[in-house]
Design a protein around this motif. Structure first.
Motif, PDB file in Angstrom:
ATOM      1  N   TRP A   1       0.821  -1.220   0.000  1.00  0.00           N
ATOM      2  CA  TRP A   1       0.000   0.000   0.000  1.00  0.00           C
ATOM      3  C   TRP A   1       0.852   1.265   0.000  1.00  0.00           C
ATOM      4  CZ3 TRP A   1      -2.737  -2.514   4.683  1.00  0.00           C
ATOM      5  CH2 TRP A   1      -3.582  -3.552   4.237  1.00  0.00           C
ATOM      6  N   GLY A   2       1.956   1.235  -0.739  1.00  0.00           N
ATOM      7  CA  GLY A   2       2.777   2.428  -0.873  1.00  0.00           C
ATOM      8  C   GLY A   2       3.627   2.756   0.326  1.00  0.00           C
ATOM      9  N   ARG A   3       3.840   1.761   1.200  1.00  0.00           N
ATOM     10  CA  ARG A   3       4.693   1.956   2.374  1.00  0.00           C
ATOM     11  C   ARG A   3       5.633   0.766   2.513  1.00  0.00           C
ATOM     12  NH1 ARG A   3       3.830   5.427   6.596  1.00  0.00           N
ATOM     13  NH2 ARG A   3       2.051   6.838   6.445  1.00  0.00           N
TER      14      ARG A   3
ATOM     15  N   GLY B   1       1.228 -19.241   0.400  1.00  0.00           N
ATOM     16  CA  GLY B   1       1.568 -18.778  -0.936  1.00  0.00           C
ATOM     17  C   GLY B   1       0.772 -17.538  -1.301  1.00  0.00           C
ATOM     18  N   GLY B   2       1.273 -16.793  -2.266  1.00  0.00           N
ATOM     19  CA  GLY B   2       0.594 -15.576  -2.668  1.00  0.00           C
ATOM     20  C   GLY B   2       1.557 -14.623  -3.342  1.00  0.00           C
TER      21      GLY B   2
ATOM     22  N   ARG C   1      -2.993  -8.219   2.402  1.00  0.00           N
ATOM     23  CA  ARG C   1      -3.271  -7.795   1.028  1.00  0.00           C
ATOM     24  C   ARG C   1      -4.602  -8.365   0.537  1.00  0.00           C
ATOM     25  NH1 ARG C   1      -1.497  -9.097  -4.417  1.00  0.00           N
ATOM     26  NH2 ARG C   1      -0.879  -7.195  -5.539  1.00  0.00           N
ATOM     27  N   SER C   2      -4.946  -9.570   0.999  1.00  0.00           N
ATOM     28  CA  SER C   2      -6.173 -10.227   0.547  1.00  0.00           C
ATOM     29  C   SER C   2      -7.408  -9.780   1.323  1.00  0.00           C
ATOM     30  CB  SER C   2      -6.028 -11.753   0.685  1.00  0.00           C
ATOM     31  OG  SER C   2      -4.997 -12.240  -0.134  1.00  0.00           O
ATOM     32  N   HIS C   3      -7.232  -9.410   2.589  1.00  0.00           N
ATOM     33  CA  HIS C   3      -8.393  -9.178   3.450  1.00  0.00           C
ATOM     34  C   HIS C   3      -8.566  -7.743   3.922  1.00  0.00           C
ATOM     35  CE1 HIS C   3      -7.608 -13.569   3.887  1.00  0.00           C
ATOM     36  NE2 HIS C   3      -8.927 -13.621   3.835  1.00  0.00           N
ATOM     37  N   CYS C   4      -7.598  -6.881   3.645  1.00  0.00           N
ATOM     38  CA  CYS C   4      -7.700  -5.486   4.067  1.00  0.00           C
ATOM     39  C   CYS C   4      -7.410  -4.577   2.878  1.00  0.00           C
ATOM     40  CB  CYS C   4      -6.716  -5.177   5.207  1.00  0.00           C
ATOM     41  SG  CYS C   4      -6.994  -6.125   6.722  1.00  0.00           S
TER      42      CYS C   4
END
Length: 261
Positions: free
Chosen positions: A99-101, A118-119, A141-144
């Protein structure tokens, strides 16, 4: 096991005193001789140093000890290898962008049977710690989303940390530069220094500092470690399962998670 060190402050502050004490444990007063690393946030950027040699004998560590790099958030780790070879790719702290950080992660413990799902994020080295970091970021990344409230992200971090802790020892330092999240399953301690400041002496080497001469009355500086670094200060010991969210030197959220929940 490895040892952790982090700092959260309300003003850019150097880590020289605490870092000097910790590095003595990397092959001199302690067995953590299999590499070290430290990351300092400077705005959204990160200045990081890593070395696969023992910190007690590292010329690079000596530079960091004597060069006052000022930061509001810093994370440091000295390694005693149990999973993965001794090499630069396996030294903490690990760094990834989300997220850019830049997110910085250091772990003390061992989850010998852990297998990441995995991901998007993949480990570069062969430690279970880096695999955990990648797994954690893949979950976020998947849930927020980047605009989710901090409280929602922290709730996810607590749930993930509690799940990891069921599989072994999971003592965690994690930051995105804005805040510092800490989670303890076995050993962690903290100290918050604020006015009136006084002197402090390191356990592991004959070094004393007068914080009053180094600070202003408005400074708030908190240090989080695996084992207390000084002999003449009162450290606050974490409980098993305790987590704290630090921002500008203060605890802004905290709780105790139950590993069986």
């Amino acid at each position: 096991m490895c040892e952790l060190l982090a700092m959260s402050a309300n003003t850019p502050t150097d880590l020289c005193f605490s870092f000097t004490g910790l590095t003595r444990r990397g092959g001199e007063t302690g067995p953590h001789k299999d590499g070290w690393g430290v990351a300092f946030y400077e705005g959204k950027g990160v200045r990081s140093f890593h070395d696969s040699d023992a910190s007690a004998n590292s010329r690079l560590a000596q530079v960091v000890q004597t060069h006052p790099i000022k930061s509001e958030v810093a994370i440091c780790h000295i390694r005693q290898a149990n999973v993965g070879e001794i090499c630069l790719a396996n030294t903490h702290p690990f760094i990834r962008e989300l997220w850019g950080r830049y997110w910085v992660f250091a772990h003390n413990g061992q989850l010998s049977g852990f297998r990441a799902a995995g991901g998007f994020y993949e480990p570069v080295g062969s430690t279970d710690s880096e695999a955990l970091f990648c797994d954690l970021l893949n979950h976020l990344r998947s849930h927020c989303q980047r605009d989710h409230p901090t409280e929602q992200i922290v709730e996810r971090l607590v749930n993930l940390s509690t799940a990891y802790a069921r599989e072994g020892v999971f003592n965690l330092l994690l930051s995105n530069g804005d805040w510092l999240f800490t989670y303890c399953t076995t050993k962690m301690a903290s100290i918050t220094r604020r006015a009136p400041f006084g002197p402090a002496r390191l356990k592991d080497t004959d070094v004393t500092v007068d914080f009053e001469a180094e600070t202003t009355p408005n400074d708030i500086v908190s240090v989080i470690v695996t084992e207390p670094l000084t002999t003449d200060e009162k450290w606050d010991i974490y409980q098993p399962g305790e987590w704290r969210l630090w921002k500008k030197g203060e605890v802004v959220q905290s709780g105790i998670a139950k590993a069986g929940s």
